[in-house]
Design a protein around this motif. Structure first.
Motif, PDB file in Angstrom:
ATOM      1  N   GLY A 271       0.828  -1.327   0.372  1.00  0.00           N
ATOM      2  CA  GLY A 271       0.013  -0.138   0.176  1.00  0.00           C
ATOM      3  C   GLY A 271       0.583   1.096   0.022  1.00  0.00           C
ATOM      4  N   THR A 272       2.622   1.166   0.581  1.00  0.00           N
ATOM      5  CA  THR A 272       2.985   2.565  -0.093  1.00  0.00           C
ATOM      6  C   THR A 272       4.045   2.312  -1.130  1.00  0.00           C
ATOM      7  OG1 THR A 272       4.418   3.683   1.372  1.00  0.00           O
ATOM      8  CG2 THR A 272       4.759   1.626   2.227  1.00  0.00           C
ATOM      9  N   TYR A 273       4.938   2.879  -1.311  1.00  0.00           N
ATOM     10  CA  TYR A 273       6.367   2.894  -2.291  1.00  0.00           C
ATOM     11  C   TYR A 273       8.141   2.638  -1.855  1.00  0.00           C
ATOM     12  CZ  TYR A 273       7.980   3.942  -6.770  1.00  0.00           C
ATOM     13  OH  TYR A 273       9.114   3.143  -7.945  1.00  0.00           O
ATOM     14  N   ALA A 274       8.056   1.305  -1.796  1.00  0.00           N
ATOM     15  CA  ALA A 274       9.472   1.644  -1.642  1.00  0.00           C
ATOM     16  C   ALA A 274      10.677   2.054  -2.254  1.00  0.00           C
ATOM     17  CB  ALA A 274      10.334  -0.125  -1.420  1.00  0.00           C
ATOM     18  N   PRO A 275      11.741   2.844  -1.655  1.00  0.00           N
ATOM     19  CA  PRO A 275      12.657   3.678  -2.144  1.00  0.00           C
ATOM     20  C   PRO A 275      13.698   3.275  -2.574  1.00  0.00           C
ATOM     21  CG  PRO A 275      13.357   3.823  -0.147  1.00  0.00           C
ATOM     22  CD  PRO A 275      11.517   3.275   0.015  1.00  0.00           C
ATOM     23  N   HIS A 276      14.067   3.605  -4.135  1.00  0.00           N
ATOM     24  CA  HIS A 276      15.525   2.364  -4.579  1.00  0.00           C
ATOM     25  C   HIS A 276      16.524   2.393  -3.924  1.00  0.00           C
ATOM     26  CE1 HIS A 276      16.939   6.601  -4.901  1.00  0.00           C
ATOM     27  NE2 HIS A 276      18.486   6.325  -5.640  1.00  0.00           N
ATOM     28  N   GLU A 277      16.714   3.426  -2.179  1.00  0.00           N
ATOM     29  CA  GLU A 277      18.132   3.041  -1.740  1.00  0.00           C
ATOM     30  C   GLU A 277      17.675   3.272  -0.172  1.00  0.00           C
ATOM     31  OE1 GLU A 277      21.307   5.426  -3.216  1.00  0.00           O
ATOM     32  OE2 GLU A 277      20.295   7.159  -1.939  1.00  0.00           O
ATOM     33  N   THR A 278      18.299   2.551   0.267  1.00  0.00           N
ATOM     34  CA  THR A 278      17.912   2.813   2.286  1.00  0.00           C
ATOM     35  C   THR A 278      19.362   3.887   2.246  1.00  0.00           C
ATOM     36  OG1 THR A 278      18.481   0.897   3.060  1.00  0.00           O
ATOM     37  CG2 THR A 278      15.988   1.270   2.344  1.00  0.00           C
ATOM     38  N   THR A 279      20.160   4.365   3.674  1.00  0.00           N
ATOM     39  CA  THR A 279      20.209   4.630   4.188  1.00  0.00           C
ATOM     40  C   THR A 279      20.885   4.532   5.043  1.00  0.00           C
ATOM     41  OG1 THR A 279      19.569   6.455   5.029  1.00  0.00           O
ATOM     42  CG2 THR A 279      20.037   7.276   2.821  1.00  0.00           C
ATOM     43  N   TYR A 280      21.967   4.692   6.588  1.00  0.00           N
ATOM     44  CA  TYR A 280      22.063   4.192   7.696  1.00  0.00           C
ATOM     45  C   TYR A 280      21.413   4.715   8.706  1.00  0.00           C
ATOM     46  CZ  TYR A 280      26.314   1.358   6.933  1.00  0.00           C
ATOM     47  OH  TYR A 280      27.610   1.017   5.947  1.00  0.00           O
ATOM     48  N   ASN A 281      20.653   5.651   8.662  1.00  0.00           N
ATOM     49  CA  ASN A 281      19.460   5.870   9.549  1.00  0.00           C
ATOM     50  C   ASN A 281      18.388   4.775  10.076  1.00  0.00           C
ATOM     51  OD1 ASN A 281      19.639   8.989   9.883  1.00  0.00           O
ATOM     52  ND2 ASN A 281      20.318   9.426   7.438  1.00  0.00           N
ATOM     53  N   GLY A 282      18.021   4.492   8.736  1.00  0.00           N
ATOM     54  CA  GLY A 282      16.999   3.349   8.826  1.00  0.00           C
ATOM     55  C   GLY A 282      17.400   2.048   9.696  1.00  0.00           C
ATOM     56  N   MET A 283      18.823   1.708   9.460  1.00  0.00           N
ATOM     57  CA  MET A 283      19.396   1.053  10.357  1.00  0.00           C
ATOM     58  C   MET A 283      19.375   1.142  12.097  1.00  0.00           C
ATOM     59  SD  MET A 283      23.462  -0.108  10.619  1.00  0.00           S
ATOM     60  CE  MET A 283      23.016  -1.482   9.888  1.00  0.00           C
ATOM     61  N   TYR A 284      19.771   2.883  12.664  1.00  0.00           N
ATOM     62  CA  TYR A 284      19.908   2.680  13.490  1.00  0.00           C
ATOM     63  C   TYR A 284      18.110   2.825  14.558  1.00  0.00           C
ATOM     64  CZ  TYR A 284      24.391   3.709  14.068  1.00  0.00           C
ATOM     65  OH  TYR A 284      25.259   2.687  14.658  1.00  0.00           O
ATOM     66  N   ASP A 285      17.539   3.683  13.343  1.00  0.00           N
ATOM     67  CA  ASP A 285      15.823   3.426  13.645  1.00  0.00           C
ATOM     68  C   ASP A 285      15.053   1.817  13.824  1.00  0.00           C
ATOM     69  OD1 ASP A 285      12.913   5.197  13.461  1.00  0.00           O
ATOM     70  OD2 ASP A 285      13.022   3.458  11.822  1.00  0.00           O
ATOM     71  N   ARG A 286      15.883   1.540  13.301  1.00  0.00           N
ATOM     72  CA  ARG A 286      14.999  -0.005  13.335  1.00  0.00           C
ATOM     73  C   ARG A 286      15.989  -0.210  14.712  1.00  0.00           C
ATOM     74  NH1 ARG A 286      11.281  -2.392  10.478  1.00  0.00           N
ATOM     75  NH2 ARG A 286      11.922  -4.032   9.790  1.00  0.00           N
ATOM     76  N   HIS A 287      16.781   0.025  15.229  1.00  0.00           N
ATOM     77  CA  HIS A 287      17.277  -0.393  15.821  1.00  0.00           C
ATOM     78  C   HIS A 287      16.833  -0.476  17.178  1.00  0.00           C
ATOM     79  CE1 HIS A 287      20.174  -1.426  19.212  1.00  0.00           C
ATOM     80  NE2 HIS A 287      20.635   0.488  19.716  1.00  0.00           N
ATOM     81  N   TYR A 288      16.518   1.622  17.667  1.00  0.00           N
ATOM     82  CA  TYR A 288      15.900   2.295  18.454  1.00  0.00           C
ATOM     83  C   TYR A 288      14.342   1.865  18.447  1.00  0.00           C
ATOM     84  CZ  TYR A 288      20.114   4.099  18.990  1.00  0.00           C
ATOM     85  OH  TYR A 288      21.072   4.325  19.734  1.00  0.00           O
ATOM     86  N   SER A 289      13.825   1.556  17.286  1.00  0.00           N
ATOM     87  CA  SER A 289      12.826   0.968  17.828  1.00  0.00           C
ATOM     88  C   SER A 289      11.796  -0.018  18.074  1.00  0.00           C
ATOM     89  CB  SER A 289      11.675   1.011  15.416  1.00  0.00           C
ATOM     90  OG  SER A 289      12.001   2.242  15.477  1.00  0.00           O
ATOM     91  N   PHE A 290      12.720  -1.458  17.733  1.00  0.00           N
ATOM     92  CA  PHE A 290      12.788  -2.360  18.556  1.00  0.00           C
ATOM     93  C   PHE A 290      13.687  -3.173  19.552  1.00  0.00           C
ATOM     94  CE2 PHE A 290      11.729  -2.824  14.328  1.00  0.00           C
ATOM     95  CZ  PHE A 290      10.433  -3.765  14.372  1.00  0.00           C
ATOM     96  N   GLU A 291      14.374  -1.791  20.186  1.00  0.00           N
ATOM     97  CA  GLU A 291      15.225  -1.702  21.122  1.00  0.00           C
ATOM     98  C   GLU A 291      14.524  -2.439  22.860  1.00  0.00           C
ATOM     99  OE1 GLU A 291      18.666   0.701  23.306  1.00  0.00           O
ATOM    100  OE2 GLU A 291      16.823   1.584  22.859  1.00  0.00           O
ATOM    101  N   SER A 292      13.705  -2.350  22.869  1.00  0.00           N
ATOM    102  CA  SER A 292      13.250  -3.275  24.274  1.00  0.00           C
ATOM    103  C   SER A 292      12.524  -4.265  23.948  1.00  0.00           C
ATOM    104  CB  SER A 292      12.426  -1.976  24.453  1.00  0.00           C
ATOM    105  OG  SER A 292      10.801  -1.928  23.809  1.00  0.00           O
ATOM    106  N   PHE A 293      12.248  -5.033  22.935  1.00  0.00           N
ATOM    107  CA  PHE A 293      11.555  -6.090  22.536  1.00  0.00           C
ATOM    108  C   PHE A 293      11.980  -7.387  21.268  1.00  0.00           C
ATOM    109  CE2 PHE A 293       9.044  -3.521  20.599  1.00  0.00           C
ATOM    110  CZ  PHE A 293       8.976  -3.840  19.330  1.00  0.00           C
ATOM    111  N   MET A 294      12.818  -6.968  21.240  1.00  0.00           N
ATOM    112  CA  MET A 294      13.401  -7.344  19.211  1.00  0.00           C
ATOM    113  C   MET A 294      14.104  -7.805  19.397  1.00  0.00           C
ATOM    114  SD  MET A 294      10.645  -9.065  18.273  1.00  0.00           S
ATOM    115  CE  MET A 294      10.728  -9.413  16.867  1.00  0.00           C
TER     116      MET A 294
END
Length: 763
Positions: free
Chosen positions: A625-648
């Motif tokens: 239902g959305t759009y995947a960009p052609h590239e990702t950055t290290y910002n996204g890696m850290y976002d995933r880390h802190y978003s799941f930090e407490s339980f995954m």
């Protein structure tokens, strides 16, 4: 315990959706003169149109809500793929599609810079000093293998700060394709006058052996580090002899922590957007123990990528089935793929239960990760085969192909009925679906089947065909066969055996005589325990002693008694399948010739773990239902880390990443997607621009790409790569590996990290 064990079972199949292959790999090298690598710039043809790409990211109103909205049933020009061979380089197509004039020198340099990494992955030379680039997931086994006492390099990572610290990996090799020769006429000449399928198969095999031996000897053979493989293309319509130079002194240079290489774990596997640093570097050494001087290698790109940029993947895709008929695909849908998926799931369950009790055994952990990858592959393939839109699209393409044959009188008489003949064979195969499921992967090297059961089959054959006093030669042959079956820990052997007995129940029914004889009134788990506790066959040395003593019989060994319960049906099945396979192989060879007559090299052959070049463009895609960009950055890696930090745990970052220096640029591209045609085996392939410079490293496909074994679709299927800039940023700022950064960016081989620091400081 592998984190996947915490996943709720109701989520499993929703997330899964394979290769090898890939499933279904590794890398290495470094200072000398870089002038040997000639300029590989290409000239655009001014009249060719640019590839069609979106000018901007689509607006919300134009983004389809799912891939179902983008895939039609009308056959596409490239439904059968873009895995072009170097035998028949698509120069005209590249000119037409991208405006690129690519001559023989360009294709030669692309071929010689690429490598086949052992027997399971792809790789490439990335410096003039034998430095090899591949994926971390291709290097896992090597990293574990070279870990010394007290080390856990898989989790901690590894970097050779000095050239002398690069660690040899016993048994590891890479192959470089140095010559290609068409041998079709020679193979076909050996079949003249032969009628039976058996005679033709035997003659073909003998001809290939003669060709292989002759060409290998002419090139100096293994003494010169050369070996030859005859590759079947277009289902046997064409044959090519590939001559490889093998490098057997391969040493580990660098591997990041598993946590960042497999960032997101099984949840993120075969997904995108993605944030993984799935890279590793090795080095090839020459016979004198010096870093190999490599004339052909891929330089590192110093520029970024934009959506719509043309890119090429050069690697070794493992296996596709795109030239198979719809009837063959339906047989896969109904029989083979479900059975293989079940086999992998049983193996994973057994290994996870074992690993929970033995968490220090890293090789078991590696096996689980490999199987989880395969499980996801086959779930995705099966999902594609069950999608009627894809089957109907393949059916429409097949109807066009058959119509082209029947419209040509010269082809119609010879090839007109082949598709129907194949359909009839699939119906015969379906009559043995239960046997296929029950007897899958019982060979000597089937690592995820009970070793005791496999050894029992070998010993039963021996006892059936030998007289009371077998010769020493017969005993030696038996011993050699039994030694192919590696001993397993007793409780793992028992779990694998119980899984097989459950499969017998499911395939044949618990009231069948075979199942009653196999279980002897017990549950599969209880019978597996009874067999393992009362057999000599769980240990190869004990088995050999028992054979020599003449006291290995079904009467005194529970495993042999179990084998006797299903052996007659198993052997009958093997005989029937072998006959069908011979018939099918001959029909497929003829059908391949028909395909070649109709389409020539405009349609590439199915993948065979042989070197291919696949074109594509960097491009995002609609998803969920959305759009995947052609590239990702290290910002996204850290976002995933802190978003799941407490339980995954899957998105945890190692300590050094949480203490990154201020110079580390979070805006650096990390992963990217492109429309290149890949499959298992392509892991570790370089992603190259038109100047043959490294712009990325292929490590995965997205979930939408998994039906690519049967049809190539660019609407949403994507190859996922580590971005070249992301790799350099991590090597430089996170790991402070100036020695490797210098080699990748300038080609200079530096002995120590201290020397590299001095050079960098003086620049």
């Amino acid at each position: 315990m592998i984190q996947r064990l915490r996943r709720p079972t109701h989520v499993l199949f929703f997330l899964l959706a394979v290769l090898l292959l890939a499933g279904c790999a590794g890398s290495e090298r470094a200072t000398r003169d870089t002038s040997a690598a000639a300029d590989t710039s290409v000239t655009p043809a001014a009249t060719a149109p640019p590839p069609t790409v979106p000018a901007t990211v689509p607006t919300r109103a134009t983004v389809p809500i799912s891939e179902a909205d983008t895939i039609g049933v009308t056959p596409g020009r490239f439904d059968l793929g873009k895995m072009w061979t170097f035998d028949y380089p698509p120069t005209a197509y590249f000119r037409e599609e991208y405006g690129l004039e690519l001559g023989p020198e360009w294709f030669e340099r692309a071929r010689l810079g690429a490598l086949r990494f052992a027997t399971y992955c792809s790789a490439s030379f990335v410096s003039p000093n034998g430095l090899i680039m591949t994926n971390h997931h291709c290097a896992r086994a090597s990293v574990t293998q070279v870990s010394e006492a007290g080390e856990n390099l898989l989790d901690e990572g590894f970097y050779a700060r000095e050239l002398g610290d690069e660690r040899p990996v016993p048994g590891l090799f890479v192959d470089q394709l140095i010559a290609i020769q068409d041998v079709t006429d020679e193979v076909n000449a050996s079949l003249a006058g032969l009628q039976s399928n058996e005679e033709r198969a035997q003659a073909r095999s003998e001809a290939i052996a003669r060709i292989t031996e002759r060409l290998a000897e002419a090139a100096g053979g293994m003494a010169a580090g050369v070996h030859v493989q005859v590759i079947s293309l277009y289902q046997g319509a064409r044959y090519s002899a590939y001559t490889f130079r093998r490098y057997s002194d391969v040493r580990l240079v660098m591997a990041p922590e598993h946590q960042v290489a497999y960032f997101g774990g099984d949840y993120d596997n075969f997904t995108y957007p993605r944030y993984s640093l799935d890279m590793a570097f090795f080095r090839a050494y020459d016979d004198e123990g010096e870093p190999l001087t490599t004339e052909h290698y891929f330089r590192w790109s110093t520029t970024g990528l934009e959506e719509g940029d043309v890119v090429f993947v050069v690697g070794n895709p493992g296996s596709t089935s795109r030239l198979e008929t719809v009837a063959q695909l339906e047989y896969r849908r109904d029989v083979t793929e479900p059975a293989i998926l079940g086999y992998y799931q049983d193996a994973i369950a057994a290994l996870e239960a074992y690993y929970e009790e033995h968490p220090s055994e890293d090789q078991i952990r590696t096996s689980i990760l490999q199987l989880m990858n395969a499980e996801k592959v086959y779930t995705g393939r099966l999902r594609g085969l069950r999608d009627e839109r894809l089957i109907e699209r393949r059916r429409a393409g097949e109807e066009e192909f058959v119509a082209a044959i029947r419209s040509n009188p010269a082809l119609s008489g010879e090839y007109g009925g082949l598709v129907d003949e194949l359909a009839a064979i699939q119906e015969e195969r379906k009559q043995m679906a239960a046997e296929f499921r029950a007897f899958l992967a019982l060979g000597p090297t089937s690592a995820y089947t009970s070793a005791t059961l496999r050894r029992g089959l070998i010993a039963s054959d021996f006892l059936t065909h030998q007289q009371e006093s077998p010769s020493e030669e017969a005993i030696s042959q038996l011993q050699s066969a039994l030694e192919q079956v590696v001993d397993q820990p007793v409780d793992l052997d028992e779990r694998f055996l119980a899984a097989r007995l459950r499969t017998f129940e499911e395939a044949f029914g618990d009231t069948s005589q075979l199942v009653r004889d196999a279980l002897e009134g017990r549950t599969p788990e209880a019978q597996a325990r009874q067999v393992i506790d009362n057999t000599t066959l769980r240990d190869v040395d004990a088995t050999i002693r028992a054979v020599r003593a003449g006291n290995l019989t079904p009467q005194n060994d529970a495993a042999l008694r179990l084998v006797q319960a299903f052996l007659p049906r198993y052997r009958s099945y093997q005989t029937a399948v072998a006959a069908l396979e011979l018939r099918e192989a001959e029909i497929l060879s003829r059908l391949g010739r028909a395909r070649f007559e109709v389409s020539g090299t405009e349609v590439p052959p199915d993948a065979t773990f042989s070197l291919r070049i696949a074109d594509g463009v960097v491009m995002g895609y609609p998803y969920n239902g959305t759009y995947a960009p052609h590239e990702t950055t290290y910002n996204g890696m850290y976002d995933r880390h802190y978003s799941f930090e407490s339980f995954m745990d899957e998105w945890d970052l190692p300590e050094r990443w949480l203490e990154a220096p201020a110079s580390f640029d979070l805006d650096t591209p990390l992963n990217l997607v492109s429309t290149n045609d890949i499959i298992g085996g392509n892991s570790g392939s370089p992603l190259l621009n038109s100047n043959l410079e490294v712009v990325g490293l292929v490590f995965d496909g997205n979930i939408e790409s998994l039906p690519g074994a049967y049809i190539y679709l660019t609407e949403t299927a994507r190859a996922v790569s580590v971005h070249a800039q992301g790799m350099i940023e991590a090597l430089d700022d996170i790991y402070d590996m100036d020695r490797i950064v210098l080699e990748l960016t300038s080609g200079r081989l530096v002995e120590t990290e201290e020397d590299a620091d001095e050079i960098q400081a003086g620049q």
